[in-house]
Write a protein that holds these residues in place. Structure first.
Motif, PDB file in Angstrom:
ATOM      1  N   GLU A 132      -2.305  -6.517   3.800  1.00 57.57           N
ATOM      2  CA  GLU A 132      -3.463  -6.628   4.683  1.00 57.57           C
ATOM      3  C   GLU A 132      -4.486  -5.538   4.372  1.00 57.57           C
ATOM      4  O   GLU A 132      -5.698  -5.785   4.371  1.00 57.57           O
ATOM      5  CB  GLU A 132      -3.002  -6.576   6.140  1.00 57.57           C
ATOM      6  N   MET A 133      -3.993  -4.325   4.113  1.00 54.03           N
ATOM      7  CA  MET A 133      -4.922  -3.226   3.820  1.00 54.03           C
ATOM      8  C   MET A 133      -5.684  -3.495   2.521  1.00 54.03           C
ATOM      9  O   MET A 133      -6.901  -3.297   2.446  1.00 54.03           O
ATOM     10  CB  MET A 133      -4.155  -1.906   3.711  1.00 54.03           C
TER      11      MET A 133
ATOM     12  N   MET B  61      -8.397  -6.080   2.915  1.00 52.59           N
ATOM     13  CA  MET B  61      -9.599  -5.526   3.548  1.00 52.59           C
ATOM     14  C   MET B  61     -10.332  -4.568   2.611  1.00 52.59           C
ATOM     15  O   MET B  61     -11.563  -4.528   2.602  1.00 52.59           O
ATOM     16  CB  MET B  61      -9.225  -4.835   4.868  1.00 52.59           C
TER      17      MET B  61
ATOM     18  N   MET C 162     -14.499  -7.990   6.829  1.00 49.68           N
ATOM     19  CA  MET C 162     -13.514  -6.904   6.868  1.00 49.68           C
ATOM     20  C   MET C 162     -13.339  -6.392   8.302  1.00 49.68           C
ATOM     21  O   MET C 162     -12.212  -6.169   8.766  1.00 49.68           O
ATOM     22  CB  MET C 162     -13.954  -5.766   5.949  1.00 49.68           C
TER      23      MET C 162
ATOM     24  N   GLY D  75     -10.047  -6.561  10.562  1.00 51.59           N
ATOM     25  CA  GLY D  75      -9.491  -5.349  11.158  1.00 51.59           C
ATOM     26  C   GLY D  75      -9.231  -5.531  12.646  1.00 51.59           C
ATOM     27  O   GLY D  75      -8.200  -5.082  13.164  1.00 51.59           O
TER      28      GLY D  75
ATOM     29  N   THR E 194      -6.024  -7.316  13.229  1.00 45.84           N
ATOM     30  CA  THR E 194      -4.792  -6.515  13.185  1.00 45.84           C
ATOM     31  C   THR E 194      -4.487  -5.910  14.562  1.00 45.84           C
ATOM     32  O   THR E 194      -3.317  -5.788  14.941  1.00 45.84           O
ATOM     33  CB  THR E 194      -4.889  -5.382  12.145  1.00 45.84           C
TER      34      THR E 194
END
Length: 534
Positions: free
Chosen positions: A420-421, A424, A443, A447, A450
């Motif tokens: 996921e990081m 993004m 992005m 975020g 999440t």
């Protein structure tokens, strides 16, 4: 390891489950029947899937890790000369992790089923369908011919249909029909796109087409091909709004059906984007990438909001359904990473694919175990004063469920975080020619997704593990019906469950602490694919 041995290993990995499926339907040889024919065929399933896992590990061990961008263990022989279709197999750093993941999850599912066979017809048919499903999935990741990819892509549909329709729970027939209709319609459109590429490009060979990097395909051809193939792949991924078959399928499927559907079948769609569309139709993908990213982030938020609605007290939410909708959000991150068209984003997508297979596979195992013990997966009946309260009644099961939840929400140090990081990060600096302000917006939205994921996962842990509703338990609106008294204690994790779940827990931790092991495989292959296989 020699090239010939690697060839044999890969061919055996694809073919052995098919041979095992045929053998499962035959009478058990004398001396191997055990206590019953049913037990013998379930043991056969464990043996065959274990052998395939062993071959996959051997293939991974013999793989040249210094050159993961090169196709290895390749077999290339003519099959239908008149149509130019060849039996072309091979693995690189993109497909190898998916092969091993498929072999692992199928083996763990067979092992779990040996001790906890789902209610339904003959175990013979069950084992044969699991093995056909495994063969089709492995072939999807191993073949390098567009027509063979399509055949393998379709091969998994019938086994999964019958697993849901014959061994599933409430609403299984409707869920199975929705699954087969959605995916078949998507596949028909995808076939047209694959034929268009093969005819216009002069070959169905995926390596040759990738090397051409779209030079033999006009811009219009690429646009049509991306649209057609993308729709078929997006249904399987599943991408919002083509996801609506998934929650019903997961809710109705038996435990191992849900594990395999989430763990490996969904990966076939996103793998197709990376293996076929990115290198073969780069101009078409570049045109549609912002739209793919937009659909991806809508899916992230949509999936999370539905999960929040299902998790709240009194909503009558089903825990299996909640995990299914969480997959829509998680696969949104995979699609967002692909849509950045950057090595960072695509590597993140491939990492998130593997992480999702490990974590969601574990979660479906755990939810299945809770349902077996408690008789329901309705959240309102599992929470409150008369609910499961797993920390007190089955602490190991509760601890594992909490681990799966925090891994799913992307806690740093576990596998769910890196994919996921990186997706993004890829959005922060998308490929040249893509609108950076648009991707920065995507992005930020991802975020926020999440945060929503953390919210619903922690609510689930509080309600199921702690019994933290502060209410009397059952609600009239719940799917579970009346307020049956809760058992004062539940059987905690059994030995066979430990055996089936421990590898997933260990790999989730290992991938989180040592992401370079996976990224070192995928990155060179991704760099080469984005350059058009050169």
């Amino acid at each position: 390891m020699s090239h010939t041995v690697m060839q044999i290993l890969l061919a055996a990995i694809v073919v052995l489950p098919l041979l095992g499926a045929v053998a499962a339907l035959l009478p058990a040889p004398p001396g191997l029947k055990g206590k019953s024919p049913g037990q013998a065929v379930l043991r056969h399933g464990v043996t065959v899937t274990g052998a395939v896992l062993g071959l996959s590990v051997a293939l991974a061990a013999g793989f040249d890790h210094d050159d993961p961008a090169r196709m290895q263990a390749t077999t290339d022989i003519s099959w239908i000369p008149a149509l130019g279709i060849r039996i072309h197999l091979g693995v690189d750093g993109v497909s190898l992790p998916l092969l091993v993941l498929t072999a692992l999850l199928t083996f763990l599912s067979a092992l779990y089923s040996y001790f906890k066979m789902p209610d339904g017809p003959s175990p013979k048919a069950f084992v044969a369908l699991i093995l056909v499903l495994e063969s089709g999935t492995l072939a999807s990741f191993a073949v390098l011919d567009l027509m063979l990819f399509f055949l393998a892509f379709e091969m998994v549909l019938i086994p999964m249909y019958f697993l849901i329709a014959r061994w599933g729970g409430d609403g299984r027939e409707r869920a199975a029909w929705r699954f087969i209709l959605y995916t078949l319609l998507g596949s028909v459109v995808m076939l047209l796109g694959l034929l268009l590429i093969g005819i216009k490009g002069g070959t169905f060979d995926m390596v040759a087409l990738a090397t051409d990097n779209g030079s033999g395909l006009s811009h219009t051809t690429q646009l049509v091909a991306v649209l057609a193939i993308g729709v078929g792949l997006a249904v399987k991924a599943p991408m919002w709004p083509l996801h609506s078959w998934l929650p019903d399928a997961h809710t109705a499927a038996p435990t191992v059906g849900s594990v395999l559907l989430a763990g490996v079948l969904l990966k076939m769609g996103t793998y197709g984007f990376v293996r076929i569309l990115l290198p073969i139709t780069p101009d078409g993908v570049h045109t549609f990438a912002p739209y793919l990213a937009a659909f991806a982030v809508v899916g992230i938020i949509y999936g999370s909001l539905v999960c929040l609605a299902l998790a709240r007290s009194g909503a009558g939410g089903d825990l299996k359904r909640l995990i299914a909708y969480s997959s829509v959000g998680h696969m949104g991150f995979v699609l967002l990473g692909i849509a950045t068209l950057t090595p960072t984003g695509v590597n993140g997508a491939l990492f998130a694919n593997i992480a999702h297979g490990l974590i969601t596979g574990l979660l479906f195992f755990l939810v299945g175990a809770v349902k077996d013990r408690y008789g329901t997966s309705d959240l309102d009946r599992l929470s409150g004063a008369s609910g499961a309260a797993l920390y007190g009644k089955a602490p190991r099961l509760g601890g594992l469920l909490a681990f799966g939840a925090v891994a799913s929400l992307g806690l740093p140090g576990l596998a769910g975080f890196w994919g996921e990081m990186l997706a993004m990060f890829g959005s922060f600096e998308p490929a040249e020619g893509l609108s950076r302000p648009a991707y920065l917006t995507f992005m930020v939205i991802a975020g926020f997704g999440t945060l929503l994921t953390a919210a619903y996962m922690l609510i689930v842990v509080r309600r199921v593990c702690m019994g933290g509703d502060g209410e009397t338990g059952s609600h009239p609106g719940g799917h579970g019906g009346g307020s049956a008294p809760a058992p004062t204690s539940l059987p905690d994790v059994q030995t066979y469950e430990f055996a089936a779940w421990t590898p997933l827990v260990a790999l989730t931790v290992l991938a989180g602490l040592w992401p370079a092991a996976l990224l070192g495989l995928t990155d060179p292959a991704v760099q080469q694919l984005l350059r058009g296989g050169n």
